[in-house]
Design a protein around this motif. Structure first.
Motif, PDB file in Angstrom:
ATOM      1  N   GLU A   1       9.548   8.600   2.172  1.00  0.00           N
ATOM      2  CA  GLU A   1       9.188   9.936   1.683  1.00  0.00           C
ATOM      3  C   GLU A   1       8.175  10.602   2.603  1.00  0.00           C
ATOM      4  O   GLU A   1       8.279  11.797   2.903  1.00  0.00           O
ATOM      5  N   LEU A   2       7.187   9.840   3.075  1.00  0.00           N
ATOM      6  CA  LEU A   2       6.199  10.390   3.998  1.00  0.00           C
ATOM      7  C   LEU A   2       6.834  10.808   5.317  1.00  0.00           C
ATOM      8  O   LEU A   2       6.479  11.844   5.897  1.00  0.00           O
ATOM      9  N   ASP A   3       7.772  10.002   5.819  1.00  0.00           N
ATOM     10  CA  ASP A   3       8.484  10.360   7.053  1.00  0.00           C
ATOM     11  C   ASP A   3       9.225  11.681   6.882  1.00  0.00           C
ATOM     12  O   ASP A   3       9.211  12.538   7.766  1.00  0.00           O
ATOM     13  N   TRP A   4       9.884  11.828   5.734  1.00  0.00           N
ATOM     14  CA  TRP A   4      10.652  13.050   5.494  1.00  0.00           C
ATOM     15  C   TRP A   4       9.731  14.262   5.380  1.00  0.00           C
ATOM     16  O   TRP A   4      10.000  15.316   5.975  1.00  0.00           O
TER      17      TRP A   4
ATOM     18  N   ARG B   1      -1.506  13.583   9.664  1.00  0.00           N
ATOM     19  CA  ARG B   1      -0.050  13.449   9.727  1.00  0.00           C
ATOM     20  C   ARG B   1       0.661  14.512   8.895  1.00  0.00           C
ATOM     21  O   ARG B   1       1.798  14.887   9.196  1.00  0.00           O
ATOM     22  N   LEU B   2       0.003  14.978   7.837  1.00  0.00           N
ATOM     23  CA  LEU B   2       0.574  16.013   6.981  1.00  0.00           C
ATOM     24  C   LEU B   2      -0.430  17.145   6.811  1.00  0.00           C
ATOM     25  O   LEU B   2      -1.645  16.940   6.909  1.00  0.00           O
ATOM     26  N   SER B   3       0.079  18.319   6.520  1.00  0.00           N
ATOM     27  CA  SER B   3      -0.775  19.471   6.246  1.00  0.00           C
ATOM     28  C   SER B   3      -1.342  19.351   4.829  1.00  0.00           C
ATOM     29  O   SER B   3      -0.807  18.614   3.988  1.00  0.00           O
TER      30      SER B   3
ATOM     31  N   PRO C   1       0.834  -1.200   0.000  1.00  0.00           N
ATOM     32  CA  PRO C   1       0.000   0.000   0.000  1.00  0.00           C
ATOM     33  C   PRO C   1       0.874   1.257   0.000  1.00  0.00           C
ATOM     34  O   PRO C   1       2.059   1.210   0.336  1.00  0.00           O
ATOM     35  N   ALA C   2       0.278   2.368  -0.380  1.00  0.00           N
ATOM     36  CA  ALA C   2       1.044   3.603  -0.578  1.00  0.00           C
ATOM     37  C   ALA C   2       1.815   4.018   0.665  1.00  0.00           C
ATOM     38  O   ALA C   2       2.941   4.513   0.575  1.00  0.00           O
ATOM     39  N   GLU C   3       1.244   3.805   1.861  1.00  0.00           N
ATOM     40  CA  GLU C   3       1.924   4.250   3.081  1.00  0.00           C
ATOM     41  C   GLU C   3       3.181   3.439   3.366  1.00  0.00           C
ATOM     42  O   GLU C   3       4.075   3.912   4.075  1.00  0.00           O
TER      43      GLU C   3
END
Length: 370
Positions: free
Chosen positions: A16-19, A33-35, A8-10
Motif C-alpha cells: 500500500e505504501l509503494d502504491w 517518502r510521502l506528502s 512493523p507497519a512499513e
C-alpha cells in the motif's frame, strides 16, 4: 511477512505504501517518502472524494485534526509528543507516522527507570575498542543517533518514565541537532540530517513519575490523544483489531455483533462506575482502555477456537472479561461481582438476549477465582 510474529507497519503495509508513493505528486518536506496529504490518507483511510483508483484502509481511529497537527509538527524542527491515557493508540499512531514518512518505524528507545544516556546517544563495542581503539567503527549508535545520521524519525516510548538525566540529554539533541563524541579526536560530532525528528509518547497517568522540565517541553509540540468515548468509533477499533487477529492466526470464527455490543456496554458500565467511585478501592485497577477491551475479546476468541466449539459465546466472553480485569484480589473481584449483581442481572431480566448467559459466565469465573 508470514514468518514475523509482529511485522512493523512499513512491512505490513509495504504494498500500500509503494502504491501511495507511486501516485503521490504533492510536495514533500525534506526526504519524506510521502506528502503530508498522503500520510494523512494512509493513517485515516481513503474516502470516495479522494478520487483514488483503490481503497486505502483506515488504520488509526481518531480525530483528523490530531493526525494533521502531528504531521505538521514533524515537518517543523520540533519534536512531537503524543500524550494520553493507556490504550489510546499513541504508540500505534507514532509507528504509522514513522512508517509513512521514512519507511522505518523501528528506531525506538523504550523509556524506563533503567534507560541511560547511552540508549539515546551511543555506546561502545568493547571487544573492538580493545582490539583497535575507539573509533566510529567501534561505536554503537543509539536508534536516535541512527535517525539523526539518516534524516529519519526516531521514537521514544514512555518518555516520562526515564530519568531527568536522560531527558536533559534529549534536550540537547532536539535543540542543537547534533551529538558530540568527545572520545574521538576526529569526526567527533554527529550532525542530524534534514528530515530527522523525534516522536515521543507519554502516559498521562504517569504524571509525577518523572515530570518533563520546562526546557524539554519547549522542544516538543504536545498532541493529546483523548480516550475514545464514542461507541461507534470504539466498535470500529475493536472490530478492526479482531479481524487482524483472526487473519494472523488463520482462524475462521465469527464475532457476533450482539456479543460485541455486550462487550462495549460492559466496559461503558464499568467506566461509569469507576468515574463515580469515591476511592481507589472502589475502582478496578484496570484503566478500562480500548486496548484492554481488545485484549478481552482476543482472549475469548482464542479460547473459543482452541478449547471451545469454535464459536464465540457470551459465557466465554464473560469469563475472559473477569479473568483479564481481576488483577487485585479480593478488591477487583468484589467490584466485578457488584457489577454483575447490580447491573447485569437486572439487564438480563429486562433485555434477555446474550445477557443471561453473560451473567452466568461471569459468576462462574468469579467463583473459580475466589
Amino acid at each position: 511477512m508470514s514468518d514475523l510474529l509482529r511485522a512493523p507497519a512499513e512491512i505490513k503495509y509495504a504494498e500500500e505504501l509503494d502504491w501511495l508513493e507511486s501516485v503521490d505528486d504533492s510536495p514533500k518536506p525534506f526526504s519524506w517518502r510521502l506528502s503530508p496529504k498522503m500520510i494523512r490518507l494512509f493513517v485515516l483511510g481513503s474516502e470516495r472524494a479522494d478520487g483514488l483508483d483503490r481503497d486505502v484502509s483506515q488504520k488509526w481511529f481518531g480525530d483528523r485534526g490530531i493526525v494533521e497537527r502531528a504531521i505538521v509538527t514533524l515537518a517543523s524542527d520540533r519534536g512531537l509528543l503524543l500524550i494520553g491515557d493507556p490504550g489510546t493508540g499513541k504508540s500505534w499512531l507514532a509507528e504509522l507516522l514513522a512508517a509513512a514518512i521514512c519507511r522505518n518505524s523501528t528506531q525506538v528507545v523504550q523509556g524506563t527507570a533503567g534507560t541511560t544516556e547511552d540508549h539515546i546517544k551511543y555506546s561502545w563495542n568493547v571487544s573492538m575498542v580493545i582490539a583497535k581503539g575507539q573509533s566510529r567503527e567501534s561505536m554503537i549508535p543509539s536508534p536516535i543517533m541512527t535517525a539523526m545520521e539518516t534524516g529519519t524519525i526516531g521514537r521514544f516510548e514512555e518518555l516520562t518514565r526515564s530519568t531527568s538525566d536522560v531527558q536533559d540529554a534529549l534536550i540537547s539533541i532536539l535543540s542543537e541537532k547534533y551529538i558530540s563524541v568527545p572520545e574521538l579526536d576526529s569526526d567527533s560530532i554527529v550532525f542530524a540530517k534534514p528530515g530527522f525528528s523525534v516522536i515521543a509518547t507519554a502516559n498521562s497517568r504517569d504524571r509525577g513519575v518523572n515530570d518533563l522540565s520546562s526546557a524539554l517541553k519547549r522542544r516538543f509540540n504536545f498532541v493529546r490523544i483523548p480516550v475514545v468515548t464514542n461507541k461507534k468509533s470504539e466498535a470500529e477499533i475493536v472490530r478492526f483489531r479482531t479481524e487482524e487477529l483472526l487473519r494472523r492466526h488463520q482462524i475462521e470464527l465469527e464475532v457476533p455483533p450482539t456479543l460485541l455490543d455486550v462487550l462495549l456496554q460492559s466496559f461503558a458500565d464499568l467506566r461509569a462506575s469507576s468515574a463515580a467511585a469515591s476511592g481507589d478501592d472502589e475502582k478496578l485497577e484496570s484503566a478500562l482502555s480500548t486496548a484492554e477491551q481488545i485484549g478481552v475479546l482476543e482472549d475469548a476468541v482464542l479460547h473459543s477456537n482452541f478449547f471451545g466449539e469454535r464459536a464465540l459465546t457470551a459465557r466465554t466472553l464473560a469469563s475472559s472479561l473477569v479473568g483479564s480485569l481481576a488483577r487485585r484480589e479480593p478488591e477487583d473481584l468484589a467490584i466485578l461481582n457488584k457489577y454483575l449483581h447490580g447491573v447485569v442481572e437486572p439487564r438480563s431480566k429486562e433485555e434477555g438476549g446474550s445477557w443471561p448467559e453473560f451473567l452466568e459466565g461471569g459468576r462462574d469465573a468469579i467463583a473459580t477465582l475466589s
